[in-house]
Design an enzyme around this catalytic site. Structure first.
Site, PDB file in Angstrom:
ATOM      1  N   GLN A 168       0.850  -1.183   0.000  1.00  9.79           N
ATOM      2  CA  GLN A 168       0.000   0.000   0.000  1.00  9.79           C
ATOM      3  C   GLN A 168       0.891   1.239   0.000  1.00  9.79           C
ATOM      4  O   GLN A 168       1.642   1.474   0.946  1.00  9.79           O
ATOM      5  CB  GLN A 168      -0.914   0.019   1.227  1.00  9.79           C
ATOM      6  CG  GLN A 168      -1.911   1.171   1.205  1.00  9.79           C
ATOM      7  CD  GLN A 168      -2.752   1.232   2.462  1.00  9.79           C
ATOM      8  OE1 GLN A 168      -2.286   1.736   3.487  1.00  9.79           O
ATOM      9  NE2 GLN A 168      -3.978   0.737   2.399  1.00  9.79           N
TER      10      GLN A 168
ATOM     11  N   TYR B 165      -5.926  10.478   4.827  1.00 10.85           N
ATOM     12  CA  TYR B 165      -4.558  10.791   4.427  1.00 10.85           C
ATOM     13  C   TYR B 165      -4.582  11.647   3.156  1.00 10.85           C
ATOM     14  O   TYR B 165      -5.642  12.034   2.673  1.00 10.85           O
ATOM     15  CB  TYR B 165      -3.751   9.504   4.312  1.00 10.85           C
ATOM     16  CG  TYR B 165      -3.671   8.793   5.651  1.00 10.85           C
ATOM     17  CD1 TYR B 165      -3.168   9.453   6.776  1.00 10.85           C
ATOM     18  CD2 TYR B 165      -4.160   7.509   5.823  1.00 10.85           C
ATOM     19  CE1 TYR B 165      -3.133   8.837   8.019  1.00 10.85           C
ATOM     20  CE2 TYR B 165      -4.132   6.886   7.068  1.00 10.85           C
ATOM     21  CZ  TYR B 165      -3.617   7.569   8.160  1.00 10.85           C
ATOM     22  OH  TYR B 165      -3.594   6.965   9.399  1.00 10.85           O
TER      23      TYR B 165
ATOM     24  N   LEU C 165     -14.793  -5.191  10.921  1.00 14.28           N
ATOM     25  CA  LEU C 165     -15.372  -6.087  11.929  1.00 14.28           C
ATOM     26  C   LEU C 165     -15.937  -7.354  11.306  1.00 14.28           C
ATOM     27  O   LEU C 165     -17.052  -7.774  11.590  1.00 14.28           O
ATOM     28  CB  LEU C 165     -16.424  -5.353  12.764  1.00 14.28           C
ATOM     29  CG  LEU C 165     -15.908  -4.174  13.605  1.00 14.28           C
ATOM     30  CD1 LEU C 165     -17.036  -3.584  14.444  1.00 14.28           C
ATOM     31  CD2 LEU C 165     -14.744  -4.597  14.500  1.00 14.28           C
TER      32      LEU C 165
ATOM     33  N   GLY D 240      -8.551  -7.507   9.461  1.00 12.40           N
ATOM     34  CA  GLY D 240      -7.382  -6.935  10.111  1.00 12.40           C
ATOM     35  C   GLY D 240      -7.168  -7.477  11.505  1.00 12.40           C
ATOM     36  O   GLY D 240      -6.281  -8.288  11.761  1.00 12.40           O
TER      37      GLY D 240
END
Length: 361
Positions: A103, A186, A305, A327
């Site tokens: 990434q 970002y 989730l 994750g």
């Protein structure tokens, strides 16, 4: 044995993923030398997911320039030493059968922060302690962080060039795909959102203008990496704030990005505006991925989730996403993919040889 959409291989350009259970970018803030060079920590952290059967293992947000880091402890890919260290990691991922993704990121106004798991310190790191002045589309601070400096048009061109050079270095390092990070508040997300982009030039105002830098990067990176390498883009589908970036904008720009050379879209949410309420619940971001896929006609993965094999399989088998990224569950159990195969009754042939005696029966 059973079949499962989750364990059906997926091919994008010349790359085939052995399954649709993928590892997203998980920031580690663990480069103690603060030089952007990945370490043994990153080898073991990422390598464990490959051993555990993940189809794609993505690096943490990896900075295209020193001031593009979120914290001084982030990884980067702006020099040869970093390339050489990443090469060791990609070799191991390939040995264990995983696709190696990187990434590429620039933190913009959310850079120069203390590492995410710092016990006390928050906010902007002073220059005396290794921090730096940040940049953004407009001179608007994020929350209590230090105010950034607005980029001029020549500097925007430099940012595009930094992404291109980073992509070229990623190819040299052995990565199979690159992902452009335009999410989580970002730099590229800051350009996309009207809440953080108040420019009046060709990079601000209309949606076309606000998306210009993202599309320039997609086109330039596609040209740099060639026709065979998959190119992903990560978007936050909403700012969770009135007047902000939303799922309709995301679908529109995703379609434009596909036309510009992107193949696949990693759909998350939030991160650009502080003080908002995010409605957390199992799979809470899946509807956003589904919306972008169905509206723009683009392939997507879902995040947020996702914690069980049955849940992940249902998301893919229902067609709401082409893949899922886990994750925190992957960090809790790096062998989640192998366990999911067992729970779903799917036979896989990529158990590590040395671990076969631990296989569920």
């Amino acid at each position: 044995m059973n079949t499962s959409a989750l364990f059906t291989p997926l091919s994008i350009r010349s790359t085939t993923f052995r399954n649709r259970l993928w590892v997203p970018a998980l920031c580690q803030y663990s480069v103690e030398r603060q030089d952007g060079v990945p370490t043994d920590w990153h080898l073991v952290h990422l390598g464990a997911f490959a051993m555990g059967g993940a189809g794609l293992v993505m690096t943490e947000a990896t900075a295209v320039a020193p001031i593009g880091r979120i914290s001084p402890h982030d990884t980067g890919i702006w020099n040869q030493e970093q390339v050489d260290s990443w090469s060791r990691i990609t070799r191991f991922l390939h040995e264990r059968g995983a696709v190696a993704g990187i990434q590429l990121a620039h933190a913009g106004r959310k850079g120069s922060t203390h590492r995410g798991w710092a016990p006390v310190a928050t906010g902007t790191v002073p220059e005396a302690d290794g921090g730096w002045p940040t940049v953004a589309p407009s001179a608007l601070a994020f929350g209590e962080y230090a105010a950034p400096r607005a980029l001029d048009t020549a500097e925007i061109a430099d940012v595009v060039a930094e992404f291109v050079t980073a992509a070229e270095r990623s190819v040299e390092a052995g990565f199979d795909l690159v992902e452009i990070h335009a999410a989580h508040g970002y730099l590229l997300h800051q350009f996309l959102s009207p809440l953080s982009n108040l420019r009046t030039d060709s990079y601000g105002g209309s949606l076309e203008n606000r998306a210009r830098i993202v599309l320039e990067i997609v086109r330039a990176v596609r040209a740099a990496v060639g026709d065979e390498m998959p190119l992903f883009v990560r978007f936050s589908a909403t700012d969770y704030a009135e007047g902000g970036w939303n799922q309709d904008d995301t679908a529109t720009v995703a379609a434009w990005a596909q036309d510009a050379g992107a193949d696949f879209f990693d759909i998350s949410t939030g991160g650009n505006v502080s003080g908002v309420t995010i409605p957390l619940s199992p799979g809470y971001q899946v509807p956003f991925a589904d919306f972008v896929a169905s509206t723009a006609g683009v392939p997507v993965n879902a995040v947020g989730l996702i914690t069980t094999a049955a849940q992940a399989d249902e998301i893919v088998s229902s067609g709401r996403a082409d893949a899922v990224m886990l994750g925190r569950e992957m960090m809790r159990d790096p062998h989640f993919a192998l366990r999911a195969a067992h729970e779903l009754g799917v036979e896989v042939d990529y158990w590590p040889e040395a671990y076969v005696r631990a296989r569920w029966r």
